[in-house]
Every structure is written in C-alpha cells, then in structure tokens.
Design an enzyme around this catalytic site. Structure first.
Site, PDB file in Angstrom:
ATOM      1  N   LYS A  56      33.251  31.515  36.258  1.00  9.66           N
ATOM      2  CA  LYS A  56      33.291  33.213  36.244  1.00  9.66           C
ATOM      3  C   LYS A  56      32.390  33.446  34.899  1.00  9.66           C
ATOM      4  O   LYS A  56      31.412  34.173  34.599  1.00  9.66           O
ATOM      5  CB  LYS A  56      34.657  33.465  36.162  1.00  9.66           C
ATOM      6  CG  LYS A  56      35.369  33.775  37.272  1.00  9.66           C
ATOM      7  CD  LYS A  56      36.700  33.814  37.400  1.00  9.66           C
ATOM      8  CE  LYS A  56      37.344  33.734  38.837  1.00  9.66           C
ATOM      9  NZ  LYS A  56      38.993  33.920  38.632  1.00  9.66           N
ATOM     10  N   GLN A  87      43.792  35.012  35.189  1.00 12.26           N
ATOM     11  CA  GLN A  87      43.786  33.658  36.314  1.00 12.26           C
ATOM     12  C   GLN A  87      45.298  33.440  36.634  1.00 12.26           C
ATOM     13  O   GLN A  87      46.152  33.054  35.944  1.00 12.26           O
ATOM     14  CB  GLN A  87      43.013  32.693  35.364  1.00 12.26           C
ATOM     15  CG  GLN A  87      42.749  31.685  36.591  1.00 12.26           C
ATOM     16  CD  GLN A  87      41.662  31.934  37.580  1.00 12.26           C
ATOM     17  OE1 GLN A  87      40.748  32.779  37.365  1.00 12.26           O
ATOM     18  NE2 GLN A  87      41.907  31.405  38.750  1.00 12.26           N
ATOM     19  N   ASP A 119      40.318  42.381  39.453  1.00 10.00           N
ATOM     20  CA  ASP A 119      40.653  41.596  40.881  1.00 10.00           C
ATOM     21  C   ASP A 119      41.191  42.381  41.742  1.00 10.00           C
ATOM     22  O   ASP A 119      41.296  41.923  43.126  1.00 10.00           O
ATOM     23  CB  ASP A 119      42.127  40.848  40.175  1.00 10.00           C
ATOM     24  CG  ASP A 119      41.682  39.035  39.710  1.00 10.00           C
ATOM     25  OD1 ASP A 119      40.720  38.803  40.416  1.00 10.00           O
ATOM     26  OD2 ASP A 119      42.367  38.697  39.202  1.00 10.00           O
TER      27      ASP A 119
HETATM   28  N1  GUN Z   1      43.535  32.213  41.328  1.00  7.19           N
HETATM   29  C1  GUN Z   1      42.832  32.084  42.741  1.00  7.19           C
HETATM   30  N2  GUN Z   1      42.247  32.881  42.926  1.00  7.19           N
HETATM   31  C2  GUN Z   1      42.330  33.984  42.096  1.00  7.19           C
HETATM   32  C3  GUN Z   1      41.650  35.139  42.052  1.00  7.19           C
HETATM   33  O1  GUN Z   1      40.748  35.766  42.699  1.00  7.19           O
HETATM   34  N3  GUN Z   1      41.886  35.847  40.699  1.00  7.19           N
HETATM   35  C4  GUN Z   1      42.660  35.303  39.922  1.00  7.19           C
HETATM   36  N4  GUN Z   1      43.100  36.336  38.869  1.00  7.19           N
HETATM   37  N5  GUN Z   1      43.355  34.207  40.090  1.00  7.19           N
HETATM   38  C5  GUN Z   1      43.240  33.308  41.169  1.00  7.19           C
END
Ligand code: GUN
Length: 293
Positions: free
Chosen positions: A52, A96, A119
């Site tokens: 990211k 996350q 998200d």
């Molecule tokens: N953990 C696995 N996939 C994701 C996601 O798309 N967003 C977040 N915040 N955590 C994750």
C-alpha cells in the site's frame, strides 16, 4: 481463454489515480493523505501494508505509517483513530486487519469516520452500498468489477457463484453484483454449504474467496466460465528462495483449459485491491472538498 491481468489493469488505474492526485495537489496545495494503522508484526499484514505504501508513493499520495505494538489497548487505539478523524490533513484511514484478539474489530471499524473509511467497511458505507447509494466501496469487490469492466465483460443475466461470505469480499461482492447496473443472479456459498460443487458447476461467473489453496479443479467449472480467484494463501515451498509461494483457490493450470477468462494469482485481484484503495483515498479527499469523482 482470456487472461484477466490485474497487473496491466491495476497499472492503468494507478496512472489514473496519479493524475487525479496531481490535480488535487494543484487545486488544494497539498497531496491527499492516507493513514495506515498496523498493530503488531504479522508478516502478511506487514507485506500488505508495504505494498500500500509503495502504491501511495507511485500515485503521489502522502502516506502516514501508524504502527503500534500488539499490546496497545483497545481504548488507546480508539482514541488514536478519533485523533485521525479530527485531523483535517488526513483524508483516508485504513486499519489493517486482523487485529489482536483483545481488540474488538467491530468497535474499531465503527470508530472510523465513514467519510474517511477508505476500506468501505463501516456499517454506514456497507448499508449505503446495499441500498445502491454512492459510498466508499470495499476495495477487493470494487477491483473485481473494475477488472471485468476493463475486459468488457458484462455480468448481466449471468449466474454468479461467490465462494465465501466475509464482510470484506463475499458480502459486498454479492450486493454489487445484484445491483441494477450489474444484474447478475447471485449464489453465495460458505463453509457450511452442504455441497458447493453444483453451485460452482452452474456458474457463468465464479468468484472464489475461501483461502483454500487450489481447491477448485477443472472438472467443477462450467466451460467458458469467467473465473475470479481472490484466494491469496502462503503455502510452504522449499524450492522457493522465500520458503513459500502464494497460491490461489483455483488450480490455475487445470482451470485455464476450461475457463473463458481467468485471473492469475499472483498478478490478479490482489493488485486491483491496492489500486482501488488509491481511488478510494482520492474519492474521500475530493469528497471532503465537496467534489464527487
Ligand atoms: N486484511 C486483509 N484484507 C484487508 C483489507 O482489504 N483491508 C484491511 N484493512 N485489512 C485487510
């Protein structure tokens, strides 16, 4: 068979995001900013967060790392999220997942300002999505649709089968596919579905998000079906320098012989997810200025 390349489509989407980000910076005198909250040191989470950050750098989006040890208390974390909510310099907030077991994930998601929830996990955004209102849409399902659109694949009148009912992928994916602009007929299978095979066999569009490496075999898939593999699991592989490889839910080598179109893993949906995160950050940043993009 058409190979649905997340690599090339995500690249184009990141280039588009970079242009929009530059537009934002010249209009408002600063770059859009994404705050990424990571608790603990789970290797998969660390690697997602690193990808990211790299995408932000490419797209000229500022990136704030907010890393905490896994013993941070729930109330400390909620307080920190509140400070990000109030900070006008922060456009997007991503926490996350998964979180350590002493922290209630639901409380944390609820604490994020829905207008900064890049998200798209907050109940306000999920509810808006379900109702067909404009909202921040979860990145993986949004990326799947973007990939299909880029290859001119319409889901209208398709029988779609989704494997997995997570809040992150399965549920929002189903809601999006049954909307009036997509018009698919959706079945969602999960760990307690008695027999998933008949659902898979009749699917024109199969979207697998189970995290079960290479479970989907050619004999299960309808000829010409569009197969989207959201699986992304580390499996031990002594022959690889890292000691592991990434496997999807689909046995790609077999299924590519019967599918009409298929995503590879890696190089498929995962890259689209990150590109859509960039777009959601820009959507949040412009929206805070009263501009819808
Ligand atoms: N953990 C696995 N996939 C994701 C996601 O798309 N967003 C977040 N915040 N955590 C994750």
């Amino acid at each position: 068979m058409v190979l649905l390349s997340g690599k090339s489509v995500s690249q184009a989407k990141k280039d588009e995001a970079r242009q929009r980000s530059d537009e934002y910076s010249s209009l408002y005198g600063r770059k859009p900013l994404l705050a990424v909250v990571l608790i603990g040191s789970d290797p998969s989470s660390q690697s997602y967060v690193a990808s990211k950050r790299k995408a932000c750098e490419y797209c000229n989006i500022d990136h704030r790392d907010c890393f905490f040890d896994s013993d941070i208390s729930e109330s400390q974390l909620l307080g920190f999220i509140d400070s990000l909510n109030k900070d006008e310099g922060v456009d997007g907030i991503l926490v996350q997942l998964p979180l350590p077991s002493h922290i209630d994930e639901h409380k944390v998601i609820l604490a994020i300002d829905p207008s900064k929830d890049v998200d798209g996990f907050h109940p306000f955004n999920i509810g808006s999505l379900l109702l067909g209102y404009p909202s921040l849409v979860p990145c993986t399902p949004k990326g799947v649709l973007q990939l299909l659109d880029s290859y001119g694949i319409s889901t209208a009148s398709m029988d779609a089968c989704i494997l997995g009912r997570s809040n992150i992928v399965g549920k929002p994916m189903g809601a999006l596919l049954m909307q009036k602009d997509r018009n698919a007929t959706v079945s969602t299978c999960h760990s307690l579905t008695s027999d998933i095979v008949p659902f898979i066999k009749r699917a024109d569009l199969l979207i697998s998000a189970m995290g079960k490496p290479e479970l989907i075999k050619a004999s299960m898939v309808k000829k010409g079906a569009v197969v989207i593999d959201v699986g992304f699991t580390r499996v031990e592989d002594p022959s690889s320098p890292k000691g592991y490889r990434i496997a999807g839910d689909v046995d790609f080598e077999e299924v590519k012989e019967v599918a009409g179109a298929i995503t590879p893993v890696p190089g498929g949906v995962g890259l689209m997810t990150v590109a859509m995160l960039m777009h959601n950050t820009l959507q949040a940043a412009f929206s805070a200025r009263g501009v819808s993009i």
